[in-house]
Write an enzyme that holds these catalytic residues in place. Sequence first.
Site, PDB file in Angstrom:
ATOM      1  N   HIS A 155      41.106  47.390  51.882  1.00 43.92           N
ATOM      2  CA  HIS A 155      42.000  48.226  51.952  1.00 43.92           C
ATOM      3  C   HIS A 155      43.039  47.414  50.875  1.00 43.92           C
ATOM      4  CE1 HIS A 155      45.116  50.066  54.164  1.00 43.92           C
ATOM      5  NE2 HIS A 155      46.092  49.758  53.255  1.00 43.92           N
TER       6      HIS A 155
ATOM      7  N   HIS B 210      39.817  54.294  50.510  1.00 47.54           N
ATOM      8  CA  HIS B 210      40.734  55.283  50.755  1.00 47.54           C
ATOM      9  C   HIS B 210      41.381  55.215  49.819  1.00 47.54           C
ATOM     10  CE1 HIS B 210      42.983  52.016  52.565  1.00 47.54           C
ATOM     11  NE2 HIS B 210      42.570  52.388  54.028  1.00 47.54           N
TER      12      HIS B 210
ATOM     13  N   HIS C 220      36.951  54.988  61.868  1.00 47.38           N
ATOM     14  CA  HIS C 220      37.941  54.091  63.070  1.00 47.38           C
ATOM     15  C   HIS C 220      37.342  54.723  64.160  1.00 47.38           C
ATOM     16  CE1 HIS C 220      40.824  51.965  60.044  1.00 47.38           C
ATOM     17  NE2 HIS C 220      40.380  52.410  59.879  1.00 47.38           N
ATOM     18  N   LEU C 221      36.373  54.126  64.890  1.00 40.67           N
ATOM     19  CA  LEU C 221      35.765  54.345  66.164  1.00 40.67           C
ATOM     20  C   LEU C 221      36.619  53.785  67.214  1.00 40.67           C
ATOM     21  CD1 LEU C 221      31.625  54.827  65.363  1.00 40.67           C
ATOM     22  CD2 LEU C 221      33.629  56.466  65.575  1.00 40.67           C
TER      23      LEU C 221
ATOM     24  N   HIS D 279      33.865  55.610  55.893  1.00 39.21           N
ATOM     25  CA  HIS D 279      34.854  54.938  56.488  1.00 39.21           C
ATOM     26  C   HIS D 279      35.157  55.603  57.150  1.00 39.21           C
ATOM     27  CE1 HIS D 279      38.893  52.630  55.667  1.00 39.21           C
ATOM     28  NE2 HIS D 279      38.863  53.488  56.782  1.00 39.21           N
TER      29      HIS D 279
ATOM     30  N   LYS E 100      35.161  43.928  55.479  1.00 38.47           N
ATOM     31  CA  LYS E 100      36.042  44.037  54.930  1.00 38.47           C
ATOM     32  C   LYS E 100      37.692  43.832  55.137  1.00 38.47           C
ATOM     33  CE  LYS E 100      39.157  48.032  54.463  1.00 38.47           C
ATOM     34  NZ  LYS E 100      39.685  49.268  56.214  1.00 38.47           N
TER      35      LYS E 100
ATOM     36  N   ASP F  84      38.052  57.759  56.509  1.00 37.82           N
ATOM     37  CA  ASP F  84      39.080  57.148  57.402  1.00 37.82           C
ATOM     38  C   ASP F  84      39.649  57.932  58.594  1.00 37.82           C
ATOM     39  OD1 ASP F  84      40.441  55.052  57.716  1.00 37.82           O
ATOM     40  OD2 ASP F  84      42.206  55.383  55.694  1.00 37.82           O
TER      41      ASP F  84
HETATM   42  O1  DOR Z   1      46.363  55.312  58.639  1.00 36.20           O
HETATM   43  C1  DOR Z   1      45.793  54.371  58.593  1.00 36.20           C
HETATM   44  N1  DOR Z   1      44.860  54.237  60.024  1.00 36.20           N
HETATM   45  N2  DOR Z   1      45.365  53.533  57.964  1.00 36.20           N
HETATM   46  C2  DOR Z   1      44.581  52.874  57.940  1.00 36.20           C
HETATM   47  O2  DOR Z   1      43.890  51.622  57.625  1.00 36.20           O
HETATM   48  C3  DOR Z   1      43.857  52.283  59.408  1.00 36.20           C
HETATM   49  C4  DOR Z   1      43.684  53.316  60.153  1.00 36.20           C
HETATM   50  C5  DOR Z   1      43.866  53.260  61.482  1.00 36.20           C
HETATM   51  O3  DOR Z   1      43.275  52.425  61.725  1.00 36.20           O
HETATM   52  O4  DOR Z   1      44.584  53.474  62.215  1.00 36.20           O
HETATM   53 ZN    ZN Z   2      40.779  53.121  57.197  1.00 37.28          ZN
END
Ligand code: DOR
Ligand code: ZN
Length: 326
Positions: free
Chosen positions: A129, A163, A13-14, A11, A92, A234
């Site tokens: 989520h 998460h 976020h790029l 998991h 997702k 995450d």
């Molecule tokens: O804390 C978080 N940041 N939770 C998420 O579900 C998304 C993520 C984000 O994309 O910044």
């Molecule tokens: Zn996430």
Amino acid sequence: MLTLHSPLDMHVHLRQGDMLRLVAPHTARSFAAAVVMPNLAPPVTGAAQVLEYRQAILEAAGHPFEPLMTLFFREYSRAELEEAKPHIVGVKLYPAGMTTGSEAGLADMERAAPTLAHMEALDIPLLIHGEGCGFVMDREAAFLPVVERWSRDFPKLRIVLEHVTTAAGIALLERCGNLFATVTLHHLLITLDDVIGGLMRPHLFCKPVAKRPEDRAALREAALSHPRAFFGSDTAPHPVTAKEAPGCAAGIFSAPVALPALAALFEELGALDRLQAFVSDRACAAYRLAPPAREVTLRRRAWTVPERIGTVVPYLAGQTLNWMVD
Ligand code: DOR
Ligand code: ZN
């Protein structure tokens, strides 16, 4: 020295653009592959967009690395999912408005069923989520009945509760054999006390928010032992200007410290021998993956986490860690 075989982060976020180029090498340096979240602006909702994003990630990664792509849940036809299936590992689902980039998420869970039926038939995992409405500490618990219902209604659909933050979420794994969970590094380390119990710590603010000590204890137990719990960091970078702001963005940039801090935790818990299962084997089983073979070596060497990486403050900034990725 500790050698991990094809460590996976299930998991991440790029992001896009400059942020992608800044953060992708940190994930690619430590992990053979990672499951890439689709909450971009605009969200990733089609096969062509998946391929374009994947290419941008490969160009930014700078290491041998396999991005495992996802679609952003909306109502999809069977034909759309069939077209995307060769290029994705899951879809997702974000409840609308629950977190960063979820504005286009699903507002009414009752509308999910036809798409979930297609996903079950095509054997495409659902990543969730898992937060519903209500008081912020109770949002995960509020969503669990929806997860349990989908698990029953779609018994062949593999569902990943992303998460997971609560003991109740872990307990649900026992009632739902087709349910899996990712566990983050930060939810294994902190509780809400660390975020707001003293001075407020914006760099520890994320969604779902960290919970109580007993929840963290359940997450640790699952990380050590549960065959259907595996690592998903995450990692979610935001520029320092968006974190140190009156409205602080949710997200913790943990990619640079993920493996060293996990090794330290597992060592402290006397379970270093279980790290391989948590960061790779159980995820391979859940997703039926054969990831690229890559060995990542951790050495026992002290280093101090930088205060900044480009525009972003990493998790554990300024702290000294005793394990280092070779
Ligand atoms: O804390 C978080 N940041 N939770 C998420 O579900 C998304 C993520 C984000 O994309 O910044
Ligand atoms: Zn996430």
